[in-house]
Motif scaffolding. Sequence first.
Motif, PDB file in Angstrom:
ATOM      1  N   GLU A 191     -47.239   4.452 -68.170  1.00 31.17           N
ATOM      2  CA  GLU A 191     -47.720   4.776 -67.128  1.00 31.17           C
ATOM      3  C   GLU A 191     -46.899   4.870 -66.169  1.00 31.17           C
ATOM      4  N   GLY A 192     -46.680   6.098 -65.451  1.00 32.37           N
ATOM      5  CA  GLY A 192     -45.971   6.432 -64.352  1.00 32.37           C
ATOM      6  C   GLY A 192     -44.663   7.352 -64.721  1.00 32.37           C
ATOM      7  N   SER A 193     -44.316   7.476 -66.102  1.00 36.44           N
ATOM      8  CA  SER A 193     -43.239   8.160 -66.607  1.00 36.44           C
ATOM      9  C   SER A 193     -43.415   9.692 -66.388  1.00 36.44           C
ATOM     10  N   VAL A 194     -42.383  10.441 -66.400  1.00 29.65           N
ATOM     11  CA  VAL A 194     -42.357  11.889 -66.128  1.00 29.65           C
ATOM     12  C   VAL A 194     -43.202  12.448 -67.019  1.00 29.65           C
ATOM     13  N   ASP A 195     -43.208  12.362 -68.257  1.00 33.04           N
ATOM     14  CA  ASP A 195     -44.086  12.833 -69.180  1.00 33.04           C
ATOM     15  C   ASP A 195     -45.645  12.671 -68.931  1.00 33.04           C
ATOM     16  N   VAL A 196     -45.852  11.673 -68.761  1.00 36.58           N
ATOM     17  CA  VAL A 196     -47.394  11.208 -68.379  1.00 36.58           C
ATOM     18  C   VAL A 196     -47.902  12.011 -67.265  1.00 36.58           C
ATOM     19  N   VAL A 197     -47.085  11.935 -66.097  1.00 36.00           N
ATOM     20  CA  VAL A 197     -47.305  12.494 -64.891  1.00 36.00           C
ATOM     21  C   VAL A 197     -47.563  13.975 -65.065  1.00 36.00           C
ATOM     22  N   LYS A 198     -46.465  14.514 -65.778  1.00 34.51           N
ATOM     23  CA  LYS A 198     -46.930  16.127 -65.896  1.00 34.51           C
ATOM     24  C   LYS A 198     -47.899  16.418 -66.859  1.00 34.51           C
ATOM     25  N   ALA A 199     -48.549  15.457 -67.942  1.00 38.30           N
ATOM     26  CA  ALA A 199     -49.578  15.843 -68.578  1.00 38.30           C
ATOM     27  C   ALA A 199     -50.748  15.801 -67.617  1.00 38.30           C
ATOM     28  N   LYS A 200     -50.798  14.692 -66.822  1.00 40.02           N
ATOM     29  CA  LYS A 200     -52.058  14.527 -65.926  1.00 40.02           C
ATOM     30  C   LYS A 200     -51.959  15.695 -65.118  1.00 40.02           C
ATOM     31  N   LYS A 201     -51.015  16.185 -64.526  1.00 44.07           N
ATOM     32  CA  LYS A 201     -51.136  17.425 -63.666  1.00 44.07           C
ATOM     33  C   LYS A 201     -51.699  18.858 -64.438  1.00 44.07           C
ATOM     34  N   ALA A 202     -51.136  18.840 -65.396  1.00 41.09           N
ATOM     35  CA  ALA A 202     -51.466  19.844 -66.377  1.00 41.09           C
ATOM     36  C   ALA A 202     -52.839  19.821 -66.836  1.00 41.09           C
ATOM     37  N   GLN A 203     -53.615  18.708 -66.863  1.00 38.38           N
ATOM     38  CA  GLN A 203     -54.913  18.441 -67.254  1.00 38.38           C
ATOM     39  C   GLN A 203     -55.724  18.811 -65.974  1.00 38.38           C
ATOM     40  N   GLU A 204     -55.177  18.621 -64.784  1.00 32.75           N
ATOM     41  CA  GLU A 204     -55.972  18.626 -63.746  1.00 32.75           C
ATOM     42  C   GLU A 204     -55.980  20.306 -63.530  1.00 32.75           C
ATOM     43  N   LEU A 205     -54.872  20.971 -63.665  1.00 30.72           N
ATOM     44  CA  LEU A 205     -54.809  22.365 -63.409  1.00 30.72           C
ATOM     45  C   LEU A 205     -55.665  22.952 -64.635  1.00 30.72           C
ATOM     46  N   LEU A 206     -55.935  22.530 -65.556  1.00 34.44           N
ATOM     47  CA  LEU A 206     -56.772  23.081 -66.967  1.00 34.44           C
ATOM     48  C   LEU A 206     -58.247  22.577 -66.568  1.00 34.44           C
ATOM     49  N   ASN A 207     -58.681  21.779 -65.914  1.00 33.72           N
ATOM     50  CA  ASN A 207     -59.916  21.165 -65.658  1.00 33.72           C
ATOM     51  C   ASN A 207     -60.928  22.119 -65.324  1.00 33.72           C
ATOM     52  N   GLU A 208     -61.969  22.441 -66.082  1.00 37.86           N
ATOM     53  CA  GLU A 208     -62.780  23.598 -65.696  1.00 37.86           C
ATOM     54  C   GLU A 208     -63.818  23.081 -64.686  1.00 37.86           C
ATOM     55  N   ARG A 209     -64.102  21.712 -64.375  1.00 35.61           N
ATOM     56  CA  ARG A 209     -64.911  21.278 -63.494  1.00 35.61           C
ATOM     57  C   ARG A 209     -64.395  20.899 -62.196  1.00 35.61           C
ATOM     58  N   LEU A 210     -63.120  20.901 -62.075  1.00 37.82           N
ATOM     59  CA  LEU A 210     -62.406  20.914 -60.804  1.00 37.82           C
ATOM     60  C   LEU A 210     -62.147  22.173 -60.245  1.00 37.82           C
ATOM     61  N   TYR A 211     -62.015  23.303 -61.296  1.00 41.35           N
ATOM     62  CA  TYR A 211     -61.689  24.633 -60.886  1.00 41.35           C
ATOM     63  C   TYR A 211     -62.571  25.369 -60.442  1.00 41.35           C
ATOM     64  N   ARG A 212     -64.015  25.169 -60.964  1.00 42.94           N
ATOM     65  CA  ARG A 212     -65.271  25.767 -60.768  1.00 42.94           C
ATOM     66  C   ARG A 212     -65.981  25.039 -59.997  1.00 42.94           C
ATOM     67  N   THR A 213     -66.764  25.630 -58.841  1.00 41.29           N
ATOM     68  CA  THR A 213     -67.869  24.789 -58.128  1.00 41.29           C
ATOM     69  C   THR A 213     -69.105  25.487 -58.571  1.00 41.29           C
ATOM     70  N   ARG A 214     -70.094  24.555 -59.094  1.00 40.04           N
ATOM     71  CA  ARG A 214     -71.179  24.738 -59.494  1.00 40.04           C
ATOM     72  C   ARG A 214     -72.116  25.465 -58.369  1.00 40.04           C
ATOM     73  N   PRO A 215     -73.157  26.621 -58.638  1.00 41.71           N
ATOM     74  CA  PRO A 215     -73.981  26.870 -57.672  1.00 41.71           C
ATOM     75  C   PRO A 215     -74.895  26.047 -57.190  1.00 41.71           C
ATOM     76  N   GLU A 216     -75.499  25.006 -57.710  1.00 40.12           N
ATOM     77  CA  GLU A 216     -76.402  24.091 -57.037  1.00 40.12           C
ATOM     78  C   GLU A 216     -75.690  23.146 -56.166  1.00 40.12           C
ATOM     79  N   GLU A 217     -74.247  22.945 -56.244  1.00 40.83           N
ATOM     80  CA  GLU A 217     -73.719  22.108 -55.358  1.00 40.83           C
ATOM     81  C   GLU A 217     -73.552  22.615 -53.871  1.00 40.83           C
ATOM     82  N   MET A 218     -73.556  24.174 -53.723  1.00 41.49           N
ATOM     83  CA  MET A 218     -73.683  24.609 -52.477  1.00 41.49           C
ATOM     84  C   MET A 218     -74.701  24.728 -51.810  1.00 41.49           C
TER      85      MET A 218
END
Length: 242
Positions: A191-218
Amino acid sequence: YTEAWDADKTSIHVMPDTPTILLAKANAANVSQKLYTQAWEEAKKKGYDMRADAIPIRSAKASRDIASDYKYKETHEKQKGHYIGCRTAQEDPKLSWAARAMVLQNDRIYRKAYHDSKAQIHIPVDAMSVQAAKECQTLVSDVDYRQYFHQWTCLPDQNDVIHARKAYDLQSDNVYKSDLEWLRGIGWLTEGSVDVVKAKKAQELLNERLYRTRPEEMKFTSITDSPDVVQAKINALQISDV
């Protein structure tokens, strides 16, 4: 809708000599299998007379003789032993060439001169090649390579001895890794290593839930009396099956 057409179908009469009817009859005669083979069937009923000396029969026999393997090799079998026009095999150029090629390809004859002369070579012991070979053998010999020299006696406080010890300590693998001995056995969390932080950042970039906003939430409220909404309601009423 079809009542008038059903009534007219029974009252329509086409003349049998119209161009369309005549063309249809001609096409039917052209594509008829019975008319296509009618002349052949009538010719078969009349029979045929084929003599043994007819041209087609003679042509078929000649073709069969030409294609026959026996007839094809008959002339060659008769000429065996008659095509050599020389008294001996040595006078025939083809046979002489074949014998010469066999001699060249024979490995025993090819190496005969070497085997006869390999035991007749005398090399002087002081030849340059022999001396060079001896020197090379001495250089690559494992016995001479591992010959131990006599033990030197040196004072422990000499500068060259102290310098050699320091150089040996610098090159020693045990001394080189001695500062890492305290790390042996200590656990480490990823936890906190360079590879783990890089994997988390890549997961956040590829996360569909964070990337798109649902219409019902607007938070959006449509105006019910806008022109496009009113026009859509009218269109829905016009195309409604009910």
